[in-house]
Design an enzyme around this catalytic site. Structure first.
Site, PDB file in Angstrom:
ATOM      1  N   LYS A 243      14.890 -89.140  76.517  1.00 44.81           N
ATOM      2  CA  LYS A 243      14.874 -90.173  77.545  1.00 44.81           C
ATOM      3  C   LYS A 243      16.091 -91.089  77.383  1.00 44.81           C
ATOM      4  O   LYS A 243      16.593 -91.279  76.264  1.00 44.81           O
ATOM      5  CB  LYS A 243      13.614 -91.037  77.400  1.00 44.81           C
ATOM      6  CG  LYS A 243      12.292 -90.362  77.684  1.00 44.81           C
ATOM      7  CD  LYS A 243      11.150 -91.344  77.423  1.00 44.81           C
ATOM      8  CE  LYS A 243       9.791 -90.709  77.614  1.00 44.81           C
ATOM      9  NZ  LYS A 243       9.495 -90.475  79.044  1.00 44.81           N
ATOM     10  N   ARG A 317       0.674 -83.381  78.553  1.00 42.95           N
ATOM     11  CA  ARG A 317      -0.221 -82.351  79.079  1.00 42.95           C
ATOM     12  C   ARG A 317      -0.432 -81.221  78.076  1.00 42.95           C
ATOM     13  O   ARG A 317      -1.444 -80.537  78.122  1.00 42.95           O
ATOM     14  CB  ARG A 317       0.336 -81.820  80.406  1.00 42.95           C
ATOM     15  CG  ARG A 317       1.659 -81.102  80.298  1.00 42.95           C
ATOM     16  CD  ARG A 317       2.378 -81.032  81.636  1.00 42.95           C
ATOM     17  NE  ARG A 317       2.803 -82.350  82.066  1.00 42.95           N
ATOM     18  CZ  ARG A 317       3.414 -82.579  83.236  1.00 42.95           C
ATOM     19  NH1 ARG A 317       3.650 -81.595  84.074  1.00 42.95           N
ATOM     20  NH2 ARG A 317       3.779 -83.801  83.569  1.00 42.95           N
TER      21      ARG A 317
END
Length: 464
Positions: A243, A317
């Site tokens: 990021k 996830r």
């Protein structure tokens, strides 16, 4: 901070200042009943009957003042309508005029006292503002929910150095001990065989922050089994798909799902709901090192499905997939998971509304209604089957991220659904767990969103 349980007490006639509650519709009628000195004081303070407005009303003596505040509906108080008063009034005892029942407003009164100041030399507590209620039976449940809210806020506000996998495990252990629950932990390399996706996400972290699956079980075996799951990424660098600095700044909060699930589990146990509770917290730090998982890797999940890694920043996830599989092995009649999963949910719904996905219409309707009833709204989003094609893989059963940025919250939920047993009712809450702008009773920082709604739903379904 003052103990939550001391902030609301039974009204036994003790000395207290009066709170007058009005709404815009009743303002003029109320004003007509007030003495001239009150009308003059209101004019001097520029009082208008707008949301959260308040003014001090002088009494006969110097210390005999009371307060008036405006709410949306004086006949139906909300959780937050008195929260501003609890933030600004001086320490002391207060009661509603004519012995009125504050009802759900006692929750906001308590949460308004929350401060996260453990790292500050000067603490901000100015003393308790105690609200009296003629309904003492309502206090215990409100205290428990305010405490659960404070737990989520504390855990999310804490920097990762002080809220890594070890600390979350310790928090779960303390809660298990308080309620006579059983805690089991699968940690580090022991995850590789049984929980390969949790292991892959967390294996680059140091030994202190080793990945793990924390499981808590509680309740009688013959009671309905429910599973609560919380995403616990204690810090998310994005992995090798790193990021930018701006995207990493708040990633201490990426364990907000685990904080919600843990707080909800304690609410269930504290209320002694007749359920067999199974709490699962997949915990990992998505770190960067030579052994970090890579874009293009193919992971074989606990379920046996293979997952191609399209982006290492879509790691939540993955850990949830293995946890959902484990939960399903116990054949629960309900699964609920919480996760700070997608930016797409925030783009769609903003910070206040968790995106709610459900595979059961009646369950979704019940949760939404409970959220509205307790001032903790959720918003249902669709599990739109045609979007499966957005995360297909040419070389594996599915990809953890599609090539398109469309429908990010929906595709994430559809990915998770692949790991939920067929015909098992399931709710997925994609929550932000953070409040960027303060509101009365809800300070800037870590926040519980969807927690009380889900507890109200569970209490409605399973309460005695």
């Amino acid at each position: 901070m003052t103990e939550i349980a001391d902030l609301v007490r039974p009204d036994t006639g003790q000395a207290a200042r009066t709170i007058h509650i009005i709404d815009a519709n009743g303002h003029q009628a109320w004003l007509a009943t007030q003495p001239e000195r009150h009308r003059a004081a209101l004019d001097a303070q520029g009082f208008k009957p707008t949301a959260y407005a308040h003014a001090i009303l002088p009494g006969d003596g110097a210390d005999e003042w009371s307060v008036v505040t405006t709410v949306a509906n004086a006949q139906s108080l909300s959780s937050w309508c008195l929260a501003r008063l609890a933030e600004v009034l001086p320490a002391g005892h207060y009661r509603l005029a004519d012995g009125g029942d504050p009802g759900p407003a006692i929750l906001g009164w308590m949460t308004a006292h929350y401060r996260f100041d453990r790292y500050k030399e000067k603490k901000s507590d100015k003393g308790p503002r105690v609200l009296l209620t003629p309904q003492p039976a309502a206090i215990a449940s409100a205290v428990a929910q305010a405490g659960a809210t404070a737990l989520v806020r504390d855990m999310v506000n804490m920097p990762t150095a002080d809220m890594g996998p070890d600390q979350i495990e310790a928090q779960a252990q303390a809660i298990a001990a308080r309620h006579g629950a059983t805690l089991t932990v699968t940690r580090g390399d022991a995850l590789e065989a049984g929980y390969p996706m949790i292991h892959a996400v967390g294996r680059a972290a140091d030994r202190t922050n080793a990945p793990r699956l924390v499981e808590l079980t509680w309740g009688h075996e013959d009671h309905p089994r429910i599973a609560l799951i919380g995403k616990g990424i204690t810090f998310d660098t994005g992995g090798l798909d790193i990021k930018p600095a701006s995207g990493m700044r708040l990633m201490k909060k990426d364990m907000g799902g685990a904080a919600h699930a843990l707080a909800l589990a304690e609410l269930v146990m504290d209320a002694a709901l007749p359920v067999r509770l199974h709490l699962l917290l997949p915990l990992a730090e998505n770190a960067i090192a030579g052994n970090a998982f890579r874009p293009g890797d193919i992971l074989r999940s606990r379920k046996g499905l293979t997952v191609e890694i399209g982006n290492t920043d879509a790691e939540g996830r993955l850990v949830l997939g293995d946890a959902l599989t484990r939960a399903g092995e116990e054949k629960p009649e309900l699964i609920v998971d919480f996760a700070t999963l997608t930016g797409a949910a925030r783009v769609a719904l903003g910070p206040d509304l968790p995106a709610m996905f459900a595979n059961d219409d009646a369950l979704a309707t019940q949760l939404a209604a409970c959220g509205t009833a307790v001032d903790d709204p959720v918003w249902r989003m669709p599990l739109w089957d045609p979007y499966h094609e957005l995360f297909k893989s040419d070389v594996a059963d599915l990809s953890n991220s599609g090539e398109s940025a469309f429908a990010g919250a929906i595709t994430a939920a559809l990915f998770l659904r692949r790991f939920v047993p067929e015909k098992t009712p399931w709710i997925h809450l994609d929550t932000f767990a953070w409040r960027p702008v303060a509101k009365p009773g809800r300070p800037k920082g870590g926040e519980a969103c969807g927690l009380r709604a889900t507890f109200a739903m569970l209490r409605e379904r399973y309460g005695r």
